[in-house]
Design a protein around this motif. Structure first.
Motif, mmCIF file in Angstrom:
data_model
loop_
_atom_site.group_PDB
_atom_site.id
_atom_site.type_symbol
_atom_site.label_atom_id
_atom_site.label_comp_id
_atom_site.label_asym_id
_atom_site.label_seq_id
_atom_site.Cartn_x
_atom_site.Cartn_y
_atom_site.Cartn_z
ATOM 1 N N GLU A 246 3.379 13.337 7.888
ATOM 2 C CA GLU A 246 2.054 12.880 8.363
ATOM 3 C C GLU A 246 1.543 13.690 9.439
ATOM 4 O O GLU A 246 2.435 13.982 10.366
ATOM 5 C CB GLU A 246 2.016 11.181 8.590
ATOM 6 C CG GLU A 246 2.672 10.517 7.483
ATOM 7 C CD GLU A 246 2.773 9.093 7.801
ATOM 8 O OE1 GLU A 246 2.443 8.806 8.960
ATOM 9 O OE2 GLU A 246 2.684 8.151 6.766
ATOM 10 N N ALA B 258 0.735 -1.272 -0.120
ATOM 11 C CA ALA B 258 -0.058 -0.026 -0.036
ATOM 12 C C ALA B 258 0.846 1.228 -0.069
ATOM 13 O O ALA B 258 0.503 2.334 -0.540
ATOM 14 C CB ALA B 258 -0.958 0.042 1.184
ATOM 15 N N LEU B 259 2.009 1.259 0.695
ATOM 16 C CA LEU B 259 2.752 2.230 0.747
ATOM 17 C C LEU B 259 3.480 2.547 -0.550
ATOM 18 O O LEU B 259 3.729 3.768 -1.063
ATOM 19 C CB LEU B 259 3.904 2.187 2.026
ATOM 20 C CG LEU B 259 4.903 3.417 2.014
ATOM 21 C CD1 LEU B 259 4.382 4.589 2.408
ATOM 22 C CD2 LEU B 259 6.038 2.908 3.055
ATOM 23 N N TRP C 62 2.279 9.691 -5.704
ATOM 24 C CA TRP C 62 2.797 10.764 -5.549
ATOM 25 C C TRP C 62 3.864 11.280 -6.224
ATOM 26 O O TRP C 62 3.775 12.534 -7.107
ATOM 27 C CB TRP C 62 3.405 10.972 -4.078
ATOM 28 C CG TRP C 62 2.149 11.025 -3.019
ATOM 29 C CD1 TRP C 62 1.073 11.208 -3.165
ATOM 30 C CD2 TRP C 62 2.416 10.948 -1.536
ATOM 31 N NE1 TRP C 62 0.346 11.152 -1.869
ATOM 32 C CE2 TRP C 62 1.169 11.130 -0.897
ATOM 33 C CE3 TRP C 62 3.702 10.578 -0.805
ATOM 34 C CZ2 TRP C 62 0.928 10.932 0.494
ATOM 35 C CZ3 TRP C 62 3.525 10.590 0.654
ATOM 36 C CH2 TRP C 62 2.433 10.913 1.271
ATOM 37 N N ARG D 148 2.344 1.805 -3.470
ATOM 38 C CA ARG D 148 1.520 2.364 -4.603
ATOM 39 C C ARG D 148 1.065 3.854 -4.212
ATOM 40 O O ARG D 148 1.120 4.809 -5.070
ATOM 41 C CB ARG D 148 0.105 1.553 -4.239
ATOM 42 C CG ARG D 148 -0.251 0.185 -5.055
ATOM 43 C CD ARG D 148 -1.527 -0.340 -5.210
ATOM 44 N NE ARG D 148 -2.107 -0.443 -3.903
ATOM 45 C CZ ARG D 148 -2.124 -1.496 -2.871
ATOM 46 N NH1 ARG D 148 -1.265 -2.500 -3.208
ATOM 47 N NH2 ARG D 148 -2.635 -1.558 -1.602
ATOM 48 N N LYS D 149 1.069 4.296 -2.795
ATOM 49 C CA LYS D 149 0.719 5.540 -2.616
ATOM 50 C C LYS D 149 2.052 6.454 -2.767
ATOM 51 O O LYS D 149 2.182 7.624 -3.732
ATOM 52 C CB LYS D 149 0.789 5.761 -1.079
ATOM 53 C CG LYS D 149 0.672 7.117 -0.595
ATOM 54 C CD LYS D 149 0.187 7.484 0.744
ATOM 55 C CE LYS D 149 1.132 6.791 1.737
ATOM 56 N NZ LYS D 149 0.667 7.033 2.979
#
Length: 652
Positions: A254, A23-24, A31, A26-27
């Motif tokens: 974050e 998931a990280l 970006w 893909r993010k």
């Protein structure tokens, strides 16, 4: 379905970690591609800026046309002297980073931090790297400096500052503030040998070290695959001699919610996660204790190295900010994005000047350079006429009646159209006018003019360029904060650093009790370059006749560091003036009085501190014992695990 079957079907810790990494990845990919596409046009413009600064000022299409016409591509690079003049102005007026305390009691420690910062800057040649990044700022509108710790040079960590190629950087597409102050994320795509990447990530699979997804075939920086080229071709290319891979470093922050809970024993606010704070407040409420709490959002900076997979992820290396300092020029139009420096406004005037100069040479080459026009039968021996016509003192014989009959006449001399030279001069002067750099700043003014007038015109040119120097000043503040974080967090381990200040050198240990505290980063205008010292010294000597009666040895001791004299000479002069200006008896009496006063103050302070400390300790111990007993009793009744510390318990 039973509870046992549900536990067996649930993913394990390793599987959950793999899902989180996917998931990280893909993010981070999303970006990077969004930010890269937003700055793609700026990259093409930046490549042209560097080409113009290096003298490659003709396009491939124009060069093909000139070769077809047999004309030389004439290039007089007038952009480079302008850039070097601006860069030289920065070198001659370098500024200093100082730390000013925010808290009472740190006023004597900020000098140690300031001198330690200067020492680290000298060891890492930080000023040269910052000046190199400033050249990038003037060229393409973006300069980047990286701050890091290098453990290859020093096993305890050596502070390093590096200038970074701006074409390697990708920044937040929504950032609009100067120096990218509002950027939420930044990225760097660096191409390196496979062996170097394997040394950085020895546990990773070699096939996972290449971020092929980060390359854009529409762009042509050095780390991109060229159109029509396959990755296998680049991997086996004789040009590199080895396989090349691209590793992307991404930093972002974050927003995390944290809870501040008041510690009843110390009265200070303790920061903790919401889950732990909830358990603590529940236990305190059972005891009838009302702990003050409030929540806030906190920035947590993160960093990841990405290839084909996420190679490494962790906390940001610079604490509460990015480890890259940006300096930006003028904003481009919003739909294009990006920034530009001094070269882009000078590109068209430089093309114009090159075209006019090339056209002038072509016109001169095509027109006659003297000579004659004659008929074939005008002379008896044509070879003898050609050899003797241009010979100094030579006689050229013609047939009788040739000159009277008009069978021979001189060629017209070459003539250029009216206003041609004025237009060419306009094109040359437009290069300087579009940049804001005048002849005085370039040192090319030939007219005799007063020194005051020339100085004022130089200052006028620097006023136009003030935005570039302001970006550098703001970037140095960022560098100072990161440098302070490294000193306080990693370098305050007792290591000895050499402090060179006031013309003297000494060695001091960096300890946490010396470097602790909060400080403001100030960019001081104190002269750090020879030229600036000469200006300050010249200003002082001009007013010296007026204030000479007020000059004492102590005043001269403070003034000498701002003189252009060598540091060794300044140190000797300060020692001599200190010895001559001191009265032994007065100094001895003053020292005795100061020692007596300090001793009394220390006795009073120590006595009061001991009494206060004893009372606080006794009260705190009694309060802790009562609170711990009550919390333990209520915890046992509630069936919760016993807290690890009085008043604070880990999340259940």
């Amino acid at each position: 379905m039973s509870e046992t079957e549900t536990d067996q079907d649930a993913p394990g810790a390793d599987e959950r970690a793999a899902l989180d990494r996917d998931a990280l990845l893909r993010k981070l990919r999303a970006w990077y591609r969004t930010d890269r596409d937003a700055s793609s046009r700026w990259r093409k413009e930046a490549v042209q800026d560097y080409e113009f600064a290096a003298g490659h000022q003709w396009s491939d299409q124009d060069l093909a046309i000139l070769r077809e016409q047999g004309r030389p591509p004439v290039t007089f690079n007038r952009i480079l002297p302008v850039l070097k003049a601006v860069a030289g102005s920065e070198v001659n007026s370098r500024q200093d980073i100082q730390y000013l305390p925010r808290e009472i009691g740190d006023s004597a420690l900020n000098e140690v931090l300031t001198e330690a910062s200067r020492y680290l800057a000298q060891e890492s040649e930080a000023e040269d790297e910052e000046s190199d990044a400033f050249c990038d700022l003037a060229t393409c509108g973006l300069g980047v400096v990286e701050m890091r710790l290098d453990y290859e040079i020093n096993p305890d960590g050596a502070y390093v500052e590096d200038r970074v190629d701006p074409l390697e950087m990708v920044w937040d597409a929504s950032a609009r503030k100067r120096n990218l102050a509002d950027a939420r994320r930044i990225s760097r795509a660096k191409t390196m040998d496979l062996a170097e990447a394997q040394e950085m990530f020895p546990d990773a699979d070699p096939e996972d070290l290449d971020a092929a997804w980060a390359e854009n075939r529409d762009e042509t920086p050095h780390h991109q695959i060229q159109p029509g080229e396959h990755r296998s071709d680049r991997e086996r290319s004789a040009e590199y001699g080895t396989r090349r891979v691209t590793v992307v470093e991404m930093q972002w922050f974050e927003r995390v919610r944290v809870v501040l809970v008041g510690d009843p024993t110390t009265g200070q606010m303790q920061e903790m996660e919401p889950e732990k704070a909830e358990v603590l407040l529940r236990r305190a409420s059972v005891l009838g204790m009302n702990l003050p709490t409030y929540s806030r959002m906190k920035r947590v900076y993160r960093r990841a190295f990405v290839g084909n997979v996420v190679l490494e992820v962790g906390d940001g290396p610079a604490g509460d900010r990015f480890s890259y300092a940006f300096m930006t020029g003028d904003r481009d139009v919003p739909r294009i994005g990006g920034w530009f420096g001094l070269v882009r406004p000078m590109r068209e005037p430089q093309r114009f000047a090159n075209a006019w100069l090339g056209q002038t040479l072509d016109m001169l080459n095509r027109q006659a350079k003297g000579g004659v026009l004659m008929e074939r039968g005008a002379v008896p021996d044509q070879r003898q006429f050609e050899e003797s016509y241009a010979k100094p003192g030579g006689v050229t014989w013609l047939e009788d009646g040739t000159l009277a009959g008009g069978r021979l006449r001189d060629k017209p001399l070459p003539q250029l159209p009216a206003g041609h030279f004025q237009l060419m001069e306009f094109a040359i002067s437009s290069i300087r006018d579009s940049s804001g750099v005048n002849l005085e700043l370039l040192g090319m003014k030939s007219n005799d003019q007063a020194g005051v007038l020339e100085y004022q015109r130089k200052q006028a040119a620097l006023t136009i360029l003030a935005t570039l120097f302001d970006a550098l000043r703001r970037a140095r503040k960022h560098i100072g904060r990161v440098r302070l974080h490294f000193i306080q967090t990693y370098l305050s381990d007792g290591r000895l650093v050499r402090i060179a200040g006031d013309g003297a050198q000494r060695v001091i240990p960096l300890a946490r009790d010396v470097t602790a505290g909060e400080y403001d980063v100030v960019i001081d205008d104190a002269p750090t370059s020879p030229n600036q010292k000469e200006q300050v010294w010249g200003t002082f000597t001009s007013i010296f006749p007026v204030i000479k009666d007020m000059i004492t040895p102590q005043v001269l001791i403070e003034i000498l560091p701002y003189s252009p004299f060598p540091d060794s000479f300044v140190a000797k002069m300060r020692d001599l003036m200190s010895q001559q200006g001191a009265d032994p008896q007065a100094e001895q009496q003053r020292a005795i009085g100061m020692q007596t006063a300090m001793a009394k103050i220390q006795d009073l302070t120590a006595g009061a501190s001991l009494k206060n400390a004893k009372a606080q300790r006794e009260g705190a111990l009694a309060h802790q014992d009562a609170a711990h007993a009550a919390v333990a009793h209520m915890t046992a009744l509630a069936g919760l695990p016993q807290p690890a510390q009085p008043g604070f318990a880990p999340a259940a």
